[in-house]
Design a protein around this motif. Structure first.
Motif, PDB file in Angstrom:
ATOM      1  N   SER A 112       8.168 -15.676  -7.420  1.00 33.60           N
ATOM      2  CA  SER A 112       7.753 -16.152  -6.102  1.00 33.60           C
ATOM      3  C   SER A 112       8.943 -16.267  -5.163  1.00 33.60           C
ATOM      4  O   SER A 112       8.825 -16.777  -4.061  1.00 33.60           O
ATOM      5  CB  SER A 112       7.053 -17.513  -6.232  1.00 33.60           C
ATOM      6  OG  SER A 112       7.957 -18.490  -6.688  1.00 33.60           O
ATOM      7  N   ARG A 131      -7.906  -9.241  -8.816  1.00 36.73           N
ATOM      8  CA  ARG A 131      -7.076  -9.207  -7.617  1.00 36.73           C
ATOM      9  C   ARG A 131      -5.715  -8.587  -7.866  1.00 36.73           C
ATOM     10  O   ARG A 131      -5.273  -7.712  -7.136  1.00 36.73           O
ATOM     11  CB  ARG A 131      -6.918 -10.627  -7.074  1.00 36.73           C
ATOM     12  CG  ARG A 131      -6.006 -10.717  -5.857  1.00 36.73           C
ATOM     13  CD  ARG A 131      -6.045 -12.101  -5.252  1.00 36.73           C
ATOM     14  NE  ARG A 131      -5.890 -13.143  -6.276  1.00 36.73           N
ATOM     15  CZ  ARG A 131      -6.177 -14.418  -6.078  1.00 36.73           C
ATOM     16  NH1 ARG A 131      -6.639 -14.814  -4.908  1.00 36.73           N
ATOM     17  NH2 ARG A 131      -6.001 -15.292  -7.034  1.00 36.73           N
ATOM     18  N   GLN A 132      -5.044  -9.084  -8.892  1.00 35.44           N
ATOM     19  CA  GLN A 132      -3.658  -8.674  -9.108  1.00 35.44           C
ATOM     20  C   GLN A 132      -3.528  -7.311  -9.787  1.00 35.44           C
ATOM     21  O   GLN A 132      -2.564  -6.604  -9.561  1.00 35.44           O
ATOM     22  CB  GLN A 132      -2.928  -9.717  -9.961  1.00 35.44           C
ATOM     23  CG  GLN A 132      -3.049 -11.151  -9.495  1.00 35.44           C
ATOM     24  CD  GLN A 132      -2.321 -11.427  -8.194  1.00 35.44           C
ATOM     25  OE1 GLN A 132      -2.857 -12.012  -7.266  1.00 35.44           O
ATOM     26  NE2 GLN A 132      -1.076 -10.967  -8.125  1.00 35.44           N
ATOM     27  N   ARG A 148       2.387 -12.594   1.458  1.00 33.93           N
ATOM     28  CA  ARG A 148       2.533 -12.554   0.020  1.00 33.93           C
ATOM     29  C   ARG A 148       3.897 -13.064  -0.422  1.00 33.93           C
ATOM     30  O   ARG A 148       4.898 -12.858   0.249  1.00 33.93           O
ATOM     31  CB  ARG A 148       2.403 -11.090  -0.482  1.00 33.93           C
ATOM     32  CG  ARG A 148       1.176 -10.351   0.002  1.00 33.93           C
ATOM     33  CD  ARG A 148      -0.072 -10.861  -0.687  1.00 33.93           C
ATOM     34  NE  ARG A 148       0.092 -10.816  -2.123  1.00 33.93           N
ATOM     35  CZ  ARG A 148      -0.603 -10.013  -2.915  1.00 33.93           C
ATOM     36  NH1 ARG A 148      -1.483  -9.182  -2.404  1.00 33.93           N
ATOM     37  NH2 ARG A 148      -0.420 -10.050  -4.227  1.00 33.93           N
ATOM     38  N   THR A 149       3.884 -13.705  -1.568  1.00 40.93           N
ATOM     39  CA  THR A 149       5.166 -14.041  -2.197  1.00 40.93           C
ATOM     40  C   THR A 149       5.472 -12.952  -3.202  1.00 40.93           C
ATOM     41  O   THR A 149       4.549 -12.461  -3.850  1.00 40.93           O
ATOM     42  CB  THR A 149       5.080 -15.392  -2.941  1.00 40.93           C
ATOM     43  OG1 THR A 149       3.939 -15.388  -3.785  1.00 40.93           O
ATOM     44  CG2 THR A 149       5.025 -16.558  -1.991  1.00 40.93           C
ATOM     45  N   ASP A 184      -1.311 -20.301  -1.550  1.00 39.13           N
ATOM     46  CA  ASP A 184      -2.676 -19.938  -1.153  1.00 39.13           C
ATOM     47  C   ASP A 184      -2.851 -19.940   0.353  1.00 39.13           C
ATOM     48  O   ASP A 184      -3.546 -19.086   0.903  1.00 39.13           O
ATOM     49  CB  ASP A 184      -3.690 -20.880  -1.811  1.00 39.13           C
ATOM     50  CG  ASP A 184      -4.088 -20.397  -3.199  1.00 39.13           C
ATOM     51  OD1 ASP A 184      -3.692 -19.282  -3.574  1.00 39.13           O
ATOM     52  OD2 ASP A 184      -4.786 -21.139  -3.910  1.00 39.13           O
ATOM     53  N   ARG A 234      -1.390 -16.689   1.511  1.00 37.48           N
ATOM     54  CA  ARG A 234      -2.187 -15.520   1.169  1.00 37.48           C
ATOM     55  C   ARG A 234      -3.535 -15.509   1.857  1.00 37.48           C
ATOM     56  O   ARG A 234      -3.935 -14.515   2.459  1.00 37.48           O
ATOM     57  CB  ARG A 234      -2.381 -15.473  -0.346  1.00 37.48           C
ATOM     58  CG  ARG A 234      -3.258 -14.323  -0.811  1.00 37.48           C
ATOM     59  CD  ARG A 234      -3.252 -14.211  -2.321  1.00 37.48           C
ATOM     60  NE  ARG A 234      -3.442 -15.521  -2.939  1.00 37.48           N
ATOM     61  CZ  ARG A 234      -3.216 -15.760  -4.228  1.00 37.48           C
ATOM     62  NH1 ARG A 234      -2.757 -14.802  -5.012  1.00 37.48           N
ATOM     63  NH2 ARG A 234      -3.418 -16.956  -4.717  1.00 37.48           N
ATOM     64  N   ASP A 268       7.450 -11.179  -1.155  1.00 38.26           N
ATOM     65  CA  ASP A 268       7.843 -10.252  -0.103  1.00 38.26           C
ATOM     66  C   ASP A 268       8.006 -10.914   1.258  1.00 38.26           C
ATOM     67  O   ASP A 268       9.015 -10.742   1.938  1.00 38.26           O
ATOM     68  CB  ASP A 268       6.813  -9.123  -0.009  1.00 38.26           C
ATOM     69  CG  ASP A 268       6.638  -8.418  -1.347  1.00 38.26           C
ATOM     70  OD1 ASP A 268       7.667  -8.217  -2.021  1.00 38.26           O
ATOM     71  OD2 ASP A 268       5.495  -8.105  -1.721  1.00 38.26           O
ATOM     72  N   ASP A 269       6.990 -11.665   1.662  1.00 36.03           N
ATOM     73  CA  ASP A 269       7.035 -12.275   2.986  1.00 36.03           C
ATOM     74  C   ASP A 269       7.577 -13.697   2.962  1.00 36.03           C
ATOM     75  O   ASP A 269       7.955 -14.247   3.991  1.00 36.03           O
ATOM     76  CB  ASP A 269       5.627 -12.309   3.581  1.00 36.03           C
ATOM     77  CG  ASP A 269       4.945 -10.955   3.495  1.00 36.03           C
ATOM     78  OD1 ASP A 269       5.582  -9.962   3.902  1.00 36.03           O
ATOM     79  OD2 ASP A 269       3.806 -10.891   2.999  1.00 36.03           O
TER      80      ASP A 269
END
Lengths: 342, 342
Positions: B333, A265-266, B271-272, B262, B265, B274-275
């Motif tokens: 994060s 994923r990453q 996403r951490t 989770d 996501r 960014d959001d």
DNA sequence: CTGTTAGCGCGTTCAT
DNA sequence: ATGAACGCGCTAACAG
């Protein structure tokens, strides 16, 4: 003349209770011995006095006297690993419920520690030692036996006479994993394993590879590092970086599987199960976390412990090797079946 | 006449070794007592015979005699939780290194068990009890003290005389968390906490909220469920589902934080960092997994254990309350600082 | 340096 | 049902 100060720690003895209750010391002993005969009157007096004085039977003394400590040693390394921690939690829980006391011996670090652990267990006249990590020297095991101590090896090598050896059927699980990947339609199948795997983990690998050979399919084997998440990351990276990128990976451990999934994923932008099918083993808590949703095998922990306790409480248990089926836990890290079952 | 069968378990005694070595029983005892005076000749003979016979000093007997068991009780619930497991691993490791034996008492389930745990510890004349879960009844604590047993409470409520109370400075950490979120430029700040949190976890919340009030910012509080990953999932879902969706969340526990991440996501496509910025507490192993890469606070485990051992090995330790700073662990994060420091 | 004696706290005989 | 005596295996204290 200076007063003599006793360095011994003070302690409430049965004799103190007896004096306080106005009965004999033996009556005190009897009230705390199940099945002994005491009149209700004296029992009441004794219990009351014991309550007041804060008396507790000294199990060091009673154990010595009766040659039964009620202690069971739990010998384990890497206690903070998810599956190991779960096992210890369950075991200690069940041992307590069975009236036993658990002595935890951490053998992380040098291997010699398993020996020290057992020596310590013998010193405390432990009734049994349950070994989750490492295997003791056979000669040491004899010393255990000659001291009336039982030995249980969970998930450890075979050929260890006098003990109970118990664990999941790792080979069978390996075979099941291969079949599941084939049925999911995987074309390029891989295996990710630690280079420092224990015997039981290697068994999973063997079962997987044997089934593959039987089915006539090739398997990419990536074997490196320790049995850890970090190793999984690297194993996954190595596998997914290949030109002939696999689309189905059996990881011998959930920890490795989580690492592989995160690598996908990453680091590669791949998702399970769409781009990649992954199967693990252990059914650790993280396997059901939404970010992994890992299809895996649940260790038959309950049955292992059942058998373990039963064996430990029988008088003269004989050598025994028990393999219990691991339960396949379907989640969502494996592509839905695209190939009909044979 | 039938032969009498002894039901007692066989055991190699010092007397057996003495006879085999042709020395007195006391000489055997002395060779195994550090600092006792024995000639090298007899010591050698004793050691050889002991080796041959498989003799080990019976610590039940010696402990009884010397009124020193060398046993320390570890009282804990939810042993398979990542941070708890790590703590137990470290503690057992260090206790062993200090020559102590650890008795593990699992108190998962009904709260009454803490009492039973301590009673059991007293029975075995445990030198100390280190309590990681639940708080004992004060009157019971007195019984412990009167039996010469020390009490250590890790991460537990205050006002418990006679014991060592130790843990991280939770309030300070809460404040640090708030500042970090502000400095990251978060506009809508939230807190996610369990509804069944322990005292120390609630302290984190209090520190966070106090700092917020001081800074004049509002905080969305979502408090529900247990202290678990699953609770984190639901807390995160509830928070992110709001119209005034938060962009910075302090989770009182890493487990909760993983759940929140989770939820973001898997359920919202966020996403951490960014959001969303997320901060946790404990620095469990999963915090550094690539899928989380969680900014969090590391418990000062080493120092806690240092102090713990030191306190337990002093003769007459006095009541003490110790707060140690938790180390802020920067990962990824939390949004990089967008607001200059004041 | 070695052996003899006593006692740690308890449970289990054997008597009454 | 109760009490007296003994021994579990060991170490500390006291003589020699």
């Amino acid at each position: 003349m200076s007063e003599k100060v006793s360095s011994r720690k003070q302690q409430v003895r049965a004799e103190d209770v007896a004096r306080h209750a106005g009965v004999s010391r033996v009556s005190v002993s009897r009230t705390f011995t199940p099945g002994a005969s005491v009149s209700d009157a004296t029992r009441a007096k004794v219990l009351k006095s014991a309550e007041i004085l804060g008396y507790r039977v000294n199990r060091l003394a009673s154990s010595l006297n009766r040659s039964e400590s009620g202690i069971v040693a739990l010998v384990a390394a890497e206690i903070d690993t998810p599956h190991r921690a779960a096992m210890i939690a369950e075991l200690s829980e069940r041992l307590q419920a069975a009236g036993k006391v658990t002595m935890l011996i951490n053998t992380s670090g040098y291997e010699e520690r398993v020996k020290d652990a057992l020596l310590q267990a013998i010193s405390f006249r432990t009734e049994a030692a349950i070994i989750l990590s490492g295997a003791p020297d056979p000669s040491l095991a004899d010393t255990c036996f000659s001291n009336g101590m039982k030995l249980v090896l969970i998930n450890r090598e075979e050929d260890f006479p006098g003990s109970l050896q118990i664990g999941p059927d790792n080979r069978a699980a390996g075979k099941t994993a291969l079949k599941a990947l084939l049925r999911a339609g995987c074309k390029r199948i891989a295996l990710a394993n630690s280079a420092n795997a224990t015997w039981s983990i290697v068994e999973r690998q063997k079962g997987f590879l044997a089934a593959a050979e039987e089915a006539g399919v090739d398997v990419l084997c990536e074997v490196d590092g320790f049995t850890s998440y970090q190793a999984g990351l690297e194993l996954g990276t190595a596998l997914l970086d290949r030109e002939d990128r696999p689309d189905g990976i059996f990881c011998t451990t959930d920890l490795i599987a989580c690492g592989v999934i995160d690598a996908a994923r990453q680091r590669f932008g791949l998702r399970t199960p769409d781009d990649l099918s992954v199967i693990g083993f252990d059914n650790i808590q993280q396997a059901e976390w939404e970010g992994y949703d890992l299809t895996t095998f649940a260790q038959p922990t309950d049955q292992i412990i059942d058998k373990c306790l039963e064996w430990c409480t029988t008088e003269q248990p004989s050598s025994e090797t028990v393999k219990l089926p691991a339960k396949f836990v379907w989640r969502n890290s494996v592509q839905k079946a695209r190939v009909p079952m044979k």
